[in-house]
Design an enzyme around this catalytic site. Structure first.
Site, mmCIF file in Angstrom:
data_model
loop_
_atom_site.group_PDB
_atom_site.id
_atom_site.type_symbol
_atom_site.label_atom_id
_atom_site.label_comp_id
_atom_site.label_asym_id
_atom_site.label_seq_id
_atom_site.Cartn_x
_atom_site.Cartn_y
_atom_site.Cartn_z
ATOM 1 N N SER A 137 1.059 -0.818 0.394
ATOM 2 C CA SER A 137 0.040 0.213 -0.131
ATOM 3 C C SER A 137 0.853 1.596 -0.173
ATOM 4 O O SER A 137 1.974 1.232 1.135
ATOM 5 C CB SER A 137 -0.603 -0.168 1.446
ATOM 6 O OG SER A 137 -1.742 1.342 1.375
ATOM 7 N N TYR A 150 -1.564 -0.409 10.853
ATOM 8 C CA TYR A 150 -1.470 0.054 9.404
ATOM 9 C C TYR A 150 -0.668 -0.303 8.965
ATOM 10 O O TYR A 150 0.361 -0.629 7.990
ATOM 11 C CB TYR A 150 -3.127 0.137 8.914
ATOM 12 C CG TYR A 150 -3.081 -0.684 6.985
ATOM 13 C CD1 TYR A 150 -3.409 -1.242 6.531
ATOM 14 C CD2 TYR A 150 -3.258 0.774 6.325
ATOM 15 C CE1 TYR A 150 -3.910 -1.788 5.430
ATOM 16 C CE2 TYR A 150 -3.427 0.437 4.629
ATOM 17 C CZ TYR A 150 -3.876 -1.400 4.566
ATOM 18 O OH TYR A 150 -3.588 -1.315 3.388
HETATM 19 P P1 NDP Z 1 -11.163 -6.841 0.521
HETATM 20 O O1 NDP Z 1 -11.238 -6.361 2.148
HETATM 21 O O2 NDP Z 1 -12.035 -6.473 -0.580
HETATM 22 O O3 NDP Z 1 -10.611 -7.830 0.667
HETATM 23 C C1 NDP Z 1 -9.425 -8.287 1.868
HETATM 24 C C2 NDP Z 1 -9.400 -10.279 0.968
HETATM 25 O O4 NDP Z 1 -8.227 -10.605 2.196
HETATM 26 C C3 NDP Z 1 -10.556 -10.551 1.656
HETATM 27 O O5 NDP Z 1 -10.641 -11.336 0.555
HETATM 28 C C4 NDP Z 1 -10.403 -11.210 3.209
HETATM 29 O O6 NDP Z 1 -10.938 -13.015 2.545
HETATM 30 C C5 NDP Z 1 -9.289 -11.740 2.602
HETATM 31 N N1 NDP Z 1 -9.219 -12.206 4.142
HETATM 32 C C6 NDP Z 1 -8.444 -11.400 4.759
HETATM 33 N N2 NDP Z 1 -8.213 -11.981 5.780
HETATM 34 C C7 NDP Z 1 -8.022 -13.441 5.912
HETATM 35 C C8 NDP Z 1 -6.957 -13.949 6.274
HETATM 36 N N3 NDP Z 1 -6.834 -14.386 7.418
HETATM 37 N N4 NDP Z 1 -6.439 -15.246 5.468
HETATM 38 C C9 NDP Z 1 -7.097 -15.252 3.524
HETATM 39 N N5 NDP Z 1 -7.984 -14.374 3.530
HETATM 40 C C10 NDP Z 1 -8.052 -13.224 4.766
HETATM 41 O O7 NDP Z 1 -9.835 -5.541 0.375
HETATM 42 P P2 NDP Z 1 -8.806 -5.337 -0.728
HETATM 43 O O8 NDP Z 1 -9.389 -5.529 -2.072
HETATM 44 O O9 NDP Z 1 -9.537 -3.496 -0.665
HETATM 45 O O10 NDP Z 1 -7.665 -5.088 -0.678
HETATM 46 C C11 NDP Z 1 -6.496 -5.987 -1.101
HETATM 47 C C12 NDP Z 1 -5.373 -5.886 -0.152
HETATM 48 O O11 NDP Z 1 -4.487 -4.574 -1.065
HETATM 49 C C13 NDP Z 1 -4.952 -5.904 1.254
HETATM 50 O O12 NDP Z 1 -3.973 -6.240 1.256
HETATM 51 C C14 NDP Z 1 -5.015 -3.962 1.320
HETATM 52 O O13 NDP Z 1 -4.424 -3.925 2.519
HETATM 53 C C15 NDP Z 1 -4.021 -4.335 -0.457
HETATM 54 N N6 NDP Z 1 -4.527 -2.388 0.181
HETATM 55 C C16 NDP Z 1 -6.056 -2.155 -0.410
HETATM 56 C C17 NDP Z 1 -6.566 -0.314 -0.776
HETATM 57 C C18 NDP Z 1 -7.829 0.032 -0.791
HETATM 58 O O14 NDP Z 1 -7.187 1.463 -0.458
HETATM 59 N N7 NDP Z 1 -8.227 -0.665 -0.792
HETATM 60 C C19 NDP Z 1 -5.269 0.532 -0.909
HETATM 61 C C20 NDP Z 1 -4.121 -0.360 -0.482
HETATM 62 C C21 NDP Z 1 -3.593 -1.457 -0.270
HETATM 63 P P3 NDP Z 1 -11.776 -13.637 4.200
HETATM 64 O O15 NDP Z 1 -12.594 -12.565 4.465
HETATM 65 O O16 NDP Z 1 -13.230 -14.481 2.703
HETATM 66 O O17 NDP Z 1 -10.867 -14.403 4.264
#
Ligand code: NDP
Length: 257
Positions: A137, A150
């Protein structure tokens, strides 16, 4: 081997959009997350192989990597599972939140990478090359007030990515990092703000953020480069966001000359 990529955090947002994009371009995909029903819906749409796995559980991660190996191996890995909890100051935040952020964004990334490396090496042996991309990020590059846990977790993920690139020097495995700014996904900010939908809407009000599909296009584009090309750090922001501190709200318009 066919090009086959494992995407963690594939049940929503950037991960799901990346699986869709990889599938469009003919990749075989393995979608990993905790919520089975969401993965099944994605599989019906894209043909992805799905594996339910909590990346913070080392036993589940080992089983996931074994299943990937048994079902066709892999030449790519996207460590995307992650997220933020809270916007509290260092003084007021809780170690529980910090621990959870560190577990998924850093330790989960490490466990998955360690478990998948033998599988990726096998992929590189048969196909010539393999690729790893870590979703960090801009919060892993610049600190901001309320970023606390974070920022700490994503700075750590950024550091680990650089360490890994050094440690894999001499192997045909590229290590890439994609650091997005503001992305409007369905769940990220809602989870960060503990379900407060109004506050979540304010984050995206009157601004054109990135969509998950924008990030996915660039992410998959990095995998589509010739295999000797390593885009080692890709920073991707919406035009309306010139830094973590500068988000333009309102219309974007050329200045009067
Ligand atoms: P979401 O919250 O939509 O997606 C996060 C995903 O991670 C979900 O599919 C969730 O699925 C999965 N996840 C969370 N915890 C676990 C776990 N313990 N084991 C397996 N899977 C897990 O977020 P985004 O798509 O927005 O973000 C994706 C990535 O990008 C993250 O790393 C985030 O930090 C990063 N990011 C996001 C930004 C934003 O503004 N949105 C900006 C910069 C970076 P489930 O709950 O089904 O396990």
């Amino acid at each position: 081997m066919q090009r086959r990529v494992v995407v963690t955090g594939a049940s929503s947002g950037i991960g799901a959009a990346s699986v869709r994009r990889f599938a469009e371009l003919g990749w075989e995909t393995v979608a990993v997350a905790r919520r089975a029903e969401r993965l099944e819906a994605l599989a019906a749409e894209t043909g992805a192989h799905t594996i339910v796995c909590d990346v913070t559980d080392e036993g589940q991660v080992a089983q996931m990597a074994a299943e990937v190996a048994e079902t066709g191996g892999a030449t790519g890995l996207v460590n995307n599972a992650g997220g933020a909890l809270g916007t509290d100051s260092v003084e007021r935040s809780s170690n529980d939140d910090w621990r959870r952020m560190f577990e998924v964004n850093v330790l989960g990334l490490r466990s998955v990478t360690a478990a998948m490396l033998p599988v990726l090496r096998e992929g590189a042996r048969t196909s010539g090359w393999a690729s790893i991309l870590n979703l960090t990020s801009t919060a892993g590059l610049d600190a901001y007030p309320g970023g606390g846990g974070y920022n700490a977790a994503k700075f750590a993920a950024h550091a680990v990515t650089s360490v890994l690139r050094l440690e894999l020097g001499g192997e045909p495995i590229r290590v890439m990092e994609l650091a997005p700014g503001l992305v409007h996904t369905e769940e990220f900010t809602l989870k960060r703000l503990r379900g407060d939908a109004e506050a979540t809407n304010r984050v995206y009000a009157d601004v054109i953020p990135l969509a998950a599909e924008d990030v996915a296009r660039v992410l998959v584009g990095a995998f589509e480069q010739p295999p000797h090309v390593n885009q080692d750090l890709i920073v991707l922001r919406p035009v309306a966001q010139s830094s973590v501190f500068h988000t333009h709200r309102g219309e974007l318009a050329p200045k009067a000359q």
